[in-house]
Write a protein that holds these residues in place. Structure first.
Motif: not given
Length: 255
Positions: A222-237
């Motif tokens: 919906e917005s840039d604010n919802d983007l996760p950290n590009i280095h965070d690949y934790d699928l459990r989130k």
């Protein structure tokens, strides 16, 4: 692959060398290009504005992607290209009021925005073609935001103030947001840089000749604010590149 296609063989041993140039952009190929373009289009939102009524008397066709058939950065160079504006003109007898409104990355231009607003004021329906091209997203250039570049967002907002019967057609290079406008605008279509027959395909969707069945191939936030950290690949989130609890769009059928 080059060995398999006979690229290193003598011409007389390569069956592909006998294909005449006359098959290029043949009617058969153009029909296939149209079919591919139609099947790729994604309906993102429809609050009873689509399909457009066949007896609509006037249409404002607006935006920097309205009068060009942008093919993306990997396309060839077809001689025949149908822009959205041309596709709409070929599909209706309605009065077409065209205005660019703004460039793709150029800053706000009051005169150009005013021209688009005037076109929208005197039209029953407004269709705005916005997106981003190789100037903002390509192999060596990453977008810094999911938002539309330049003054395109302001164009949408200005048109919505004078014409609520507005459809936004996105021609993006990836996930794109249109801010608060996505709640106000009744119709949103993602048409991609959709090949040489894109204008006809878009018109067929707008008037219900083709019911779009395409799907998004990644999560649209919906917005840039919802983007996760590009280095965070934790699928459990609760998210992957194809799924997120905060995703904005799902596919809709036009009914």
């Amino acid at each position: 692959m080059r060995f398999l296609t006979g690229d290193f063989d003598k011409p007389e041993l390569n069956p592909y060398s006998k294909i005449p140039q006359s098959v290029l952009e043949s009617d058969t190929h153009k029909k296939l290009a149209l079919k591919a373009a139609e099947q790729a289009i994604v309906l993102l939102k429809n609050d009873n504005i689509l399909p457009l009524k066949k007896d609509v008397k006037s249409i404002a066709v607006l935006g920097p992607f309205a009068n060009q058939a942008w093919l993306g950065i990997y396309s060839g160079f077809p001689k025949s290209k149908i822009s959205p504006l041309a596709g709409i003109k070929n599909s209706t007898t309605a009065q077409i009021n065209y205005a660019e409104g703004c460039g793709i990355i150029e800053p706000f231009d009051e005169a150009k925005i005013k021209e688009a607003v005037e076109a929208a004021k005197k039209s029953e329906v407004a269709i705005i073609f916005v997106g981003n091209d190789e100037k903002t997203s390509t192999e060596n250039t990453d977008r810094l935001t999911l938002a539309l570049p330049g003054a395109q967002q302001r164009l949408i907002e200005a048109v919505l103030k004078v014409n609520k019967n507005t459809v936004v057609v996105l021609i993006p290079s990836g996930a794109t947001t249109i801010g608060p406008s996505q709640k106000e605008v009744p119709g949103i279509i993602c048409a991609w840089p959709n090949g040489q027959e894109q204008g006809t395909a878009i018109a067929n969707v707008l008037w219900g000749k083709y019911n779009p069945g395409g799907k998004l191939n990644s999560t649209w936030y919906e917005s840039d604010n919802d983007l996760p950290n590009i280095h965070d690949y934790d699928l459990r989130k609760g998210r992957t590149y194809m799924f997120s609890r905060t995703s904005l769009y799902t596919h809709l059928d036009m009914v």
